[in-house]
Design a protein around this motif. Structure first.
Motif, mmCIF file in Angstrom:
data_model
loop_
_atom_site.group_PDB
_atom_site.id
_atom_site.type_symbol
_atom_site.label_atom_id
_atom_site.label_comp_id
_atom_site.label_asym_id
_atom_site.label_seq_id
_atom_site.Cartn_x
_atom_site.Cartn_y
_atom_site.Cartn_z
ATOM 1 N N GLU A 94 0.774 -1.216 0.094
ATOM 2 C CA GLU A 94 0.031 -0.019 0.080
ATOM 3 C C GLU A 94 0.835 1.319 -0.010
ATOM 4 O O GLU A 94 0.498 2.392 -0.299
ATOM 5 C CB GLU A 94 -0.976 0.194 1.240
ATOM 6 N N ARG A 95 1.994 1.146 0.307
ATOM 7 C CA ARG A 95 3.161 2.280 0.393
ATOM 8 C C ARG A 95 3.922 2.255 -1.085
ATOM 9 O O ARG A 95 4.574 1.415 -1.212
ATOM 10 C CB ARG A 95 3.852 2.124 1.612
ATOM 11 N N PRO A 96 3.764 3.518 -1.745
ATOM 12 C CA PRO A 96 4.828 3.491 -2.978
ATOM 13 C C PRO A 96 6.295 3.402 -2.614
ATOM 14 O O PRO A 96 6.537 4.256 -1.673
ATOM 15 C CB PRO A 96 4.250 4.766 -3.571
ATOM 16 N N THR A 108 7.007 -1.490 -5.419
ATOM 17 C CA THR A 108 5.523 -2.002 -5.066
ATOM 18 C C THR A 108 4.613 -1.790 -5.842
ATOM 19 O O THR A 108 4.685 -0.639 -6.652
ATOM 20 C CB THR A 108 5.419 -1.260 -3.707
ATOM 21 N N THR A 109 3.555 -2.166 -5.829
ATOM 22 C CA THR A 109 2.349 -2.053 -6.672
ATOM 23 C C THR A 109 1.568 -0.674 -6.504
ATOM 24 O O THR A 109 1.126 -0.051 -7.345
ATOM 25 C CB THR A 109 1.180 -3.094 -6.282
ATOM 26 N N ALA A 110 1.634 -0.109 -5.057
ATOM 27 C CA ALA A 110 1.599 1.242 -4.977
ATOM 28 C C ALA A 110 2.194 2.258 -5.703
ATOM 29 O O ALA A 110 1.798 3.172 -6.385
ATOM 30 C CB ALA A 110 1.594 1.409 -3.450
ATOM 31 N N ARG A 140 0.969 1.997 -9.355
ATOM 32 C CA ARG A 140 -0.243 2.818 -9.640
ATOM 33 C C ARG A 140 0.030 4.352 -9.402
ATOM 34 O O ARG A 140 -0.800 4.912 -10.306
ATOM 35 C CB ARG A 140 -1.217 2.386 -8.242
ATOM 36 N N ARG A 141 1.029 4.751 -8.586
ATOM 37 C CA ARG A 141 1.336 6.371 -8.620
ATOM 38 C C ARG A 141 2.038 6.619 -9.669
ATOM 39 O O ARG A 141 1.629 7.762 -10.115
ATOM 40 C CB ARG A 141 1.533 6.585 -7.392
#
Length: 317
Positions: free
Chosen positions: A149-151, A166-168, A171-172
């Motif tokens: 949840e944390r980029p 990370t996936t975050a 996404r960002r």
């Protein structure tokens, strides 16, 4: 015998004055790669002063060491160093410096061992969170995506180094901004910045009261980030790299009213958005060459008696 004392004095002056002079330099943040080289040369000069002083002191204190150090040297050269006139302090100096060298080696081994343990633990956690497929082997430079949840993005060095994101962060960060973050981490890996951090931490932890080692550690942490930022910005642009840093760190309170814990991120963004003028190529070359000469000074001091004798003998012939 004054050469070991002169070397110790030179090392002490370098350890005290070099951090102050480099702190006043206005070009370090503009040329972090050159600044990294200068710091390495300064620290190498301090260590070389200690090593040469230890060797000559040991040669003055013990005949066995003298035979190894001056075994093939002409008699006139040995006499020029006045080894027989050394007092009882020679043995004490040699032992003290040897203990310092062993302590430095022990601190480096401890630092590397701790880093290796941390890497093994993170690698084990990585395998739990992103297990390999049956028959799959980890490949150097492999990109690993973790659910989070944390980029975040980081480089995991080792036998099979990996780039983790990370996936975050996926996404960002979009397009070139994600590429800039990955290029930043790849810059750390290509320049082997982890070894610079290990060596600086070992010296600073082993000798916390020596100014040059404490400053060396602080500057390494600062300069390696600037150098990696520059490597990313050369490929993807300063604005893209700055925006990527902002998006990656905006949830960590870096840009809030009290960004003290990670104020360096804010400074890095400002530097990317308003880049200082780089030094000319000629000045960079001069600084690089001048820094390379710093470790040569202890060698010249150590060899002055021998050079005087040999040079005078050649002149007479």
């Amino acid at each position: 015998m004054m050469v070991p004392a002169a070397l110790l004095l030179l090392g002490a002056l370098t350890a005290v004055l070099a951090p102050r002079l480099l702190a006043r330099a206005d070009w370090a943040d503009r040329e972090p790669v050159v600044a990294l080289w200068v710091w390495q040369c300064v620290v190498a000069a301090v260590l070389l002063c200690c090593a040469l002083s230890m060797t000559l002191s040991a040669a003055a204190a013990w005949q066995a060491v003298r035979g190894h150090v001056f075994g093939s040297a002409p008699r006139a050269v040995v006499e020029a160093y006045a080894l027989g006139a050394a007092g009882p302090w020679a043995a004490a100096t040699a032992v003290a410096l040897a203990c310092g060298g062993l302590w430095s080696a022990a601190m480096l081994v401890r630092e590397v061992s701790r880093a290796h343990f941390r890497r093994r633990r993170r690698r084990a956690e990585l395998l739990v969170r992103a297990p390999l497929l049956p028959g799959e082997e980890p490949t150097p430079g492999q990109l690993v995506v973790l659910e989070g949840e944390r980029p975040d993005a980081w480089w995991l060095p080792g036998v099979a180094p990996r780039l983790v994101v990370t996936t975050a962060a996926l996404r960002r960060l979009k397009g070139r901004r994600l590429d800039a973050v990955l290029a930043h981490e790849e810059g750390h890996a290509q320049a082997r910045h982890d070894w610079l951090l290990h060596c600086s931490a070992a010296l600073a932890n082993g000798f916390p009261r020596v100014p040059v080692f404490a400053a060396f550690r602080a500057e390494m942490h600062h300069l390696v980030e600037l150098a990696a930022d520059d490597m990313a910005s050369r490929r993807f642009g300063r604005l893209t790299t700055a925006l990527a840093l902002v998006e990656l760190n905006e949830d960590r309170g870096v840009f809030g009213p009290s960004p003290a814990p990670q104020a360096h991120v804010q400074q890095r963004v400002h530097r990317l958005l308003a880049p200082p003028d780089r030094l000319t190529a000629a000045r960079r070359l001069r600084l690089t060459a001048a820094a390379a000469l710093v470790p040569v000074v202890p060698l010249l001091v150590a060899f002055v008696p021998a050079l005087r004798v040999l040079g005078w003998g050649v002149f007479r012939e």
